[in-house]
Motif scaffolding. Structure first.
Motif, PDB file in Angstrom:
ATOM      1  N   LEU A  69       0.734  -1.376  -0.095  1.00  0.00           N
ATOM      2  CA  LEU A  69      -0.210   0.098  -0.052  1.00  0.00           C
ATOM      3  C   LEU A  69       0.953   1.164  -0.221  1.00  0.00           C
ATOM      4  N   ARG A  70       2.101   1.248   0.887  1.00  0.00           N
ATOM      5  CA  ARG A  70       2.840   2.414   1.001  1.00  0.00           C
ATOM      6  C   ARG A  70       3.563   2.434  -0.550  1.00  0.00           C
ATOM      7  N   VAL A  71       4.198   1.483  -0.965  1.00  0.00           N
ATOM      8  CA  VAL A  71       4.870   1.794  -2.343  1.00  0.00           C
ATOM      9  C   VAL A  71       3.666   2.072  -3.636  1.00  0.00           C
ATOM     10  N   VAL A  76       1.655   6.301  -7.042  1.00  0.00           N
ATOM     11  CA  VAL A  76       0.584   7.158  -7.666  1.00  0.00           C
ATOM     12  C   VAL A  76       0.835   8.557  -7.457  1.00  0.00           C
ATOM     13  N   ARG A  77       1.397   9.144  -6.257  1.00  0.00           N
ATOM     14  CA  ARG A  77       1.584  10.579  -6.081  1.00  0.00           C
ATOM     15  C   ARG A  77       2.716  10.704  -6.876  1.00  0.00           C
ATOM     16  N   LEU A  78       3.717  10.141  -7.074  1.00  0.00           N
ATOM     17  CA  LEU A  78       4.764  10.422  -8.066  1.00  0.00           C
ATOM     18  C   LEU A  78       4.397  10.460  -9.476  1.00  0.00           C
ATOM     19  N   VAL A  79       3.316   9.898  -9.884  1.00  0.00           N
ATOM     20  CA  VAL A  79       2.865   9.914 -11.303  1.00  0.00           C
ATOM     21  C   VAL A  79       2.025  11.215 -11.201  1.00  0.00           C
ATOM     22  N   VAL A  80       1.418  11.632 -10.473  1.00  0.00           N
ATOM     23  CA  VAL A  80       0.353  12.682 -10.421  1.00  0.00           C
ATOM     24  C   VAL A  80       1.487  14.034 -10.472  1.00  0.00           C
ATOM     25  N   VAL A  81       2.346  14.059  -9.631  1.00  0.00           N
ATOM     26  CA  VAL A  81       3.220  15.179  -9.697  1.00  0.00           C
ATOM     27  C   VAL A  81       4.055  15.269 -10.817  1.00  0.00           C
ATOM     28  N   VAL A  82       4.307  14.087 -11.614  1.00  0.00           N
ATOM     29  CA  VAL A  82       5.125  14.186 -13.036  1.00  0.00           C
ATOM     30  C   VAL A  82       4.238  14.547 -13.920  1.00  0.00           C
ATOM     31  N   LEU A  83       3.007  14.100 -14.002  1.00  0.00           N
ATOM     32  CA  LEU A  83       2.122  14.733 -14.997  1.00  0.00           C
ATOM     33  C   LEU A  83       1.758  15.988 -14.913  1.00  0.00           C
ATOM     34  N   TRP A  84       1.623  16.464 -13.489  1.00  0.00           N
ATOM     35  CA  TRP A  84       1.294  17.974 -13.329  1.00  0.00           C
ATOM     36  C   TRP A  84       2.522  18.678 -13.758  1.00  0.00           C
ATOM     37  N   LEU A 119      17.265   0.975 -11.386  1.00  0.00           N
ATOM     38  CA  LEU A 119      16.051   1.205 -11.878  1.00  0.00           C
ATOM     39  C   LEU A 119      15.543   2.761 -11.716  1.00  0.00           C
ATOM     40  N   ALA A 120      15.677   3.247 -10.274  1.00  0.00           N
ATOM     41  CA  ALA A 120      15.236   4.246  -9.750  1.00  0.00           C
ATOM     42  C   ALA A 120      15.957   5.347 -10.385  1.00  0.00           C
ATOM     43  N   ILE A 121      17.380   5.045 -10.756  1.00  0.00           N
ATOM     44  CA  ILE A 121      18.149   6.161 -11.356  1.00  0.00           C
ATOM     45  C   ILE A 121      17.631   6.541 -12.613  1.00  0.00           C
ATOM     46  N   VAL A 122      17.596   5.319 -13.486  1.00  0.00           N
ATOM     47  CA  VAL A 122      16.963   5.292 -14.597  1.00  0.00           C
ATOM     48  C   VAL A 122      15.661   6.047 -14.959  1.00  0.00           C
ATOM     49  N   LEU A 123      14.649   5.975 -14.082  1.00  0.00           N
ATOM     50  CA  LEU A 123      13.586   6.394 -13.860  1.00  0.00           C
ATOM     51  C   LEU A 123      13.633   7.925 -13.604  1.00  0.00           C
ATOM     52  N   LEU A 124      14.587   8.240 -12.795  1.00  0.00           N
ATOM     53  CA  LEU A 124      14.547   9.605 -12.362  1.00  0.00           C
ATOM     54  C   LEU A 124      15.331  10.430 -13.667  1.00  0.00           C
ATOM     55  N   ALA A 125      16.169   9.769 -14.405  1.00  0.00           N
ATOM     56  CA  ALA A 125      16.591  10.614 -15.508  1.00  0.00           C
ATOM     57  C   ALA A 125      15.427  10.543 -16.702  1.00  0.00           C
ATOM     58  N   ALA A 126      14.770   9.721 -16.765  1.00  0.00           N
ATOM     59  CA  ALA A 126      13.433   9.464 -17.743  1.00  0.00           C
ATOM     60  C   ALA A 126      12.713  10.553 -17.389  1.00  0.00           C
ATOM     61  N   ILE A 127      12.350  10.819 -15.969  1.00  0.00           N
ATOM     62  CA  ILE A 127      11.428  11.881 -15.439  1.00  0.00           C
ATOM     63  C   ILE A 127      11.974  13.195 -15.811  1.00  0.00           C
ATOM     64  N   ILE A 128      13.321  13.403 -15.631  1.00  0.00           N
ATOM     65  CA  ILE A 128      13.756  14.633 -16.014  1.00  0.00           C
ATOM     66  C   ILE A 128      13.800  15.176 -17.523  1.00  0.00           C
ATOM     67  N   LYS A 164      15.146  16.788  -6.539  1.00  0.00           N
ATOM     68  CA  LYS A 164      15.356  15.649  -5.455  1.00  0.00           C
ATOM     69  C   LYS A 164      14.104  15.753  -4.793  1.00  0.00           C
ATOM     70  N   ALA A 165      13.312  16.827  -4.246  1.00  0.00           N
ATOM     71  CA  ALA A 165      12.207  16.788  -3.364  1.00  0.00           C
ATOM     72  C   ALA A 165      11.024  16.143  -4.315  1.00  0.00           C
ATOM     73  N   ARG A 166      10.831  16.513  -5.331  1.00  0.00           N
ATOM     74  CA  ARG A 166       9.664  16.182  -6.456  1.00  0.00           C
ATOM     75  C   ARG A 166       9.631  14.656  -6.925  1.00  0.00           C
ATOM     76  N   TYR A 167      11.094  14.173  -7.276  1.00  0.00           N
ATOM     77  CA  TYR A 167      11.105  12.903  -8.132  1.00  0.00           C
ATOM     78  C   TYR A 167      11.871  12.199  -7.060  1.00  0.00           C
ATOM     79  N   GLU A 168      13.070  12.498  -6.633  1.00  0.00           N
ATOM     80  CA  GLU A 168      14.031  11.641  -6.048  1.00  0.00           C
ATOM     81  C   GLU A 168      13.324  10.953  -4.628  1.00  0.00           C
ATOM     82  N   GLU A 169      12.844  11.715  -4.102  1.00  0.00           N
ATOM     83  CA  GLU A 169      12.441  11.318  -2.918  1.00  0.00           C
ATOM     84  C   GLU A 169      11.309  10.395  -2.630  1.00  0.00           C
ATOM     85  N   PRO A 170      10.244  10.537  -3.712  1.00  0.00           N
ATOM     86  CA  PRO A 170       9.168   9.573  -4.004  1.00  0.00           C
ATOM     87  C   PRO A 170       9.723   8.291  -4.638  1.00  0.00           C
TER      88      PRO A 170
END
Length: 176
Positions: A69-71, A76-84, A119-128, A164-170
């Protein structure tokens, strides 16, 4: 000695879902379901996962136990932030490009990495890179940072802190 059929099948279908997805995408891109395209789709579906299997986690590999549930909530919060952020960045870039008097201030931003999961590093680079106006150019594993080019940036340190706050922490929360 007889080998377990699942083990034998596992050699060919290292990632069955990926195999099916690649074959389906191939057929969609070809817009044809003729015999040659079906054969090509099957070959792609078998070959590509075998070629990249060193980069993929086997479906049978154990994952660390965490609260699902936490994950899911963090994801979901990360996806919403990225889309916004994508929508907001599109508007900002459109303003910069279309406004005659705009003076963008391009900058190189070094974002130190706290997350360690590849995988998290790759996702961070992709989000950026997916967010208009920014591109992740270099992932420096030795220096534990990502070098980002920003189309318009007043303060590189503030932008790094925001990434870091918006993408890396989540991502850290999702990948532990």
């Amino acid at each position: 000695m007889k080998q377990d059929p699942q083990v034998r099948a596992g050699r060919w279908f290292t990632h069955p879902l990926l195999s099916v997805l690649l074959a389906a995408v191939w057929l969609l891109l070809q817009q044809s379901v003729t015999l040659p395209q079906l054969i090509a789709a099957a070959l792609i579906g078998l070959a590509v996962p075998r070629l990249v299997r060193g980069f993929l986690r086997p479906a049978t590999a154990p994952r660390p136990q965490r609260s699902a549930l936490r994950v899911v909530g963090a994801a979901v919060r990360l996806v919403v932030v990225v889309l916004w952020d994508i929508v907001a960045a599109n508007l900002t870039v459109a303003r910069i490009v279309l406004w005659p008097g705009s003076r963008p201030r391009p900058a190189w931003v070094r974002v130190p990495l706290s997350v360690e999961d590849p995988l998290a590093i790759v996702l961070l680079a992709a989000i950026i890179t997916t967010t208009p106006g920014t591109v992740s150019c270099v992932v420096d594993e030795a220096g534990r940072e990502i070098l980002v080019h920003a189309l318009d940036c007043d303060d590189a340190a503030a932008m790094a802190a925001q990434i870091k706050a918006r993408y890396e922490e989540p991502l850290q929360e999702v990948f532990g």
